[in-house]
Design a protein around this motif. Structure first.
Motif, PDB file in Angstrom:
ATOM      1  N   SER A 168      31.098  43.130  29.801  1.00 52.61           N
ATOM      2  CA  SER A 168      31.296  41.735  29.371  1.00 52.61           C
ATOM      3  C   SER A 168      30.198  41.299  28.415  1.00 52.61           C
ATOM      4  O   SER A 168      30.466  40.592  27.425  1.00 52.61           O
ATOM      5  N   SER A 216      45.673  35.972  20.701  1.00 55.31           N
ATOM      6  CA  SER A 216      44.501  36.611  21.313  1.00 55.31           C
ATOM      7  C   SER A 216      44.602  36.754  22.827  1.00 55.31           C
ATOM      8  O   SER A 216      44.150  37.754  23.378  1.00 55.31           O
ATOM      9  N   ILE A 217      45.161  35.772  23.491  1.00 54.21           N
ATOM     10  CA  ILE A 217      45.219  35.839  24.962  1.00 54.21           C
ATOM     11  C   ILE A 217      46.106  37.000  25.428  1.00 54.21           C
ATOM     12  O   ILE A 217      45.653  37.825  26.231  1.00 54.21           O
ATOM     13  N   ASN A 227      38.467  38.843  36.960  1.00 56.26           N
ATOM     14  CA  ASN A 227      39.686  38.981  37.759  1.00 56.26           C
ATOM     15  C   ASN A 227      39.777  40.365  38.384  1.00 56.26           C
ATOM     16  O   ASN A 227      40.176  40.511  39.539  1.00 56.26           O
ATOM     17  N   GLY A 285      44.303  40.202  24.660  1.00 62.37           N
ATOM     18  CA  GLY A 285      43.188  40.407  25.582  1.00 62.37           C
ATOM     19  C   GLY A 285      43.652  40.889  26.943  1.00 62.37           C
ATOM     20  O   GLY A 285      43.023  41.766  27.552  1.00 62.37           O
ATOM     21  N   LEU A 286      44.761  40.339  27.439  1.00 60.53           N
ATOM     22  CA  LEU A 286      45.296  40.779  28.733  1.00 60.53           C
ATOM     23  C   LEU A 286      45.754  42.235  28.670  1.00 60.53           C
ATOM     24  O   LEU A 286      45.506  43.008  29.589  1.00 60.53           O
ATOM     25  N   ALA A 304      44.878  31.510  19.703  1.00 61.24           N
ATOM     26  CA  ALA A 304      44.977  31.623  21.169  1.00 61.24           C
ATOM     27  C   ALA A 304      46.270  32.312  21.570  1.00 61.24           C
ATOM     28  O   ALA A 304      46.287  33.183  22.444  1.00 61.24           O
ATOM     29  N   TRP A 316      38.924  33.413  21.699  1.00 55.37           N
ATOM     30  CA  TRP A 316      39.987  33.483  22.717  1.00 55.37           C
ATOM     31  C   TRP A 316      40.114  34.891  23.286  1.00 55.37           C
ATOM     32  O   TRP A 316      40.309  35.069  24.488  1.00 55.37           O
ATOM     33  N   LEU A 317      40.004  35.866  22.420  1.00 54.41           N
ATOM     34  CA  LEU A 317      40.055  37.258  22.879  1.00 54.41           C
ATOM     35  C   LEU A 317      38.870  37.553  23.790  1.00 54.41           C
ATOM     36  O   LEU A 317      39.035  38.144  24.862  1.00 54.41           O
ATOM     37  N   THR A 345      39.253  35.913  27.120  1.00 56.32           N
ATOM     38  CA  THR A 345      40.279  36.608  27.905  1.00 56.32           C
ATOM     39  C   THR A 345      39.731  37.906  28.496  1.00 56.32           C
ATOM     40  O   THR A 345      40.005  38.238  29.653  1.00 56.32           O
ATOM     41  N   TYR A 384      37.603  36.995  31.382  1.00 53.68           N
ATOM     42  CA  TYR A 384      38.498  36.677  32.508  1.00 53.68           C
ATOM     43  C   TYR A 384      38.995  37.964  33.164  1.00 53.68           C
ATOM     44  O   TYR A 384      39.013  38.079  34.392  1.00 53.68           O
ATOM     45  N   CYS A 385      39.416  38.929  32.340  1.00 58.18           N
ATOM     46  CA  CYS A 385      39.934  40.201  32.883  1.00 58.18           C
ATOM     47  C   CYS A 385      38.888  40.908  33.740  1.00 58.18           C
ATOM     48  O   CYS A 385      39.216  41.447  34.804  1.00 58.18           O
TER      49      CYS A 385
END
Length: 179
Positions: free
Chosen positions: A83, A10-11, A106, A14-15, A7, A95-96, A99, A102-103
């Motif tokens: 996605s 990966s987070i 968002n 990913g961001l 995590a 986790w990636l 993320t 989420y991106c």
């Protein structure tokens, strides 16, 4: 590898990947292929930019159903399909993958909010406001964070500049003259 280390790596990755993707897609697809009228991606440059300029950054088209075949719908469909395409990664890099999901969400919500509430966008997403309202629409490609505009030197400042003040005065005079 322990889940917390995965995590932890990966987070942020990913961001960064999400922000790079929005920079790349905006620059090369929406402002590359999309500059040609009648093409699949031309909605962005020919409808969305026109609306933002005409309505002082506000885009009334965000009031439409988000999954139609129109500018905002194509944006939502592209995010949804992307996605889905990364979904198989969930088995190897959960986790990636989460993320990146989420991106995408968002991005859509932030972009929609910015064009529904221009004053909020000017204050909280100045780089995106600069993209639409500044003198150079071929800069400031990021929407959610300006990270890759900084990395690639494509961040151009407009909010708070003398040029913005002159443009606001000109728009106010134009509005007063037509009223």
């Amino acid at each position: 590898m322990p889940w917390y280390l995965e995590a932890l790596l990966s987070i942020p990755l990913g961001l960064l990947l999400g922000n790079f993707t929005e920079w790349w897609f905006h620059r090369f697809v929406l402002h590359g292929w999309g500059k040609k009228p009648g093409k699949l991606w031309s909605f962005h440059f020919h409808e969305h930019h026109r609306n933002a300029r005409k309505h002082n950054f506000y885009d009334p088209c965000y009031r439409r159903f988000p999954l139609g075949w129109h500018a905002q719908g194509k944006e939502a469909w592209a995010l949804l399909i992307t996605s889905l395409l990364v979904s198989p990664l969930v088995f190897f890099a959960p986790w990636l993958t989460a993320t990146l999901w989420y991106c995408a969400l968002n991005y859509y919500l932030t972009h929609k909010k910015s064009h529904d509430r221009p004053d909020w966008a000017r204050q909280h997403l100045a780089w995106h406001y600069d993209h639409h309202m500044g003198p150079n629409p071929h800069s400031n490609w990021c929407v959610t964070k300006p990270w890759f505009d900084w990395v690639f030197g494509t961040r151009e400042y407009y909010v708070g500049s003398e040029r913005e003040q002159q443009d606001q005065t000109r728009r106010q005079r134009s509005t007063a003259a037509t009223a």
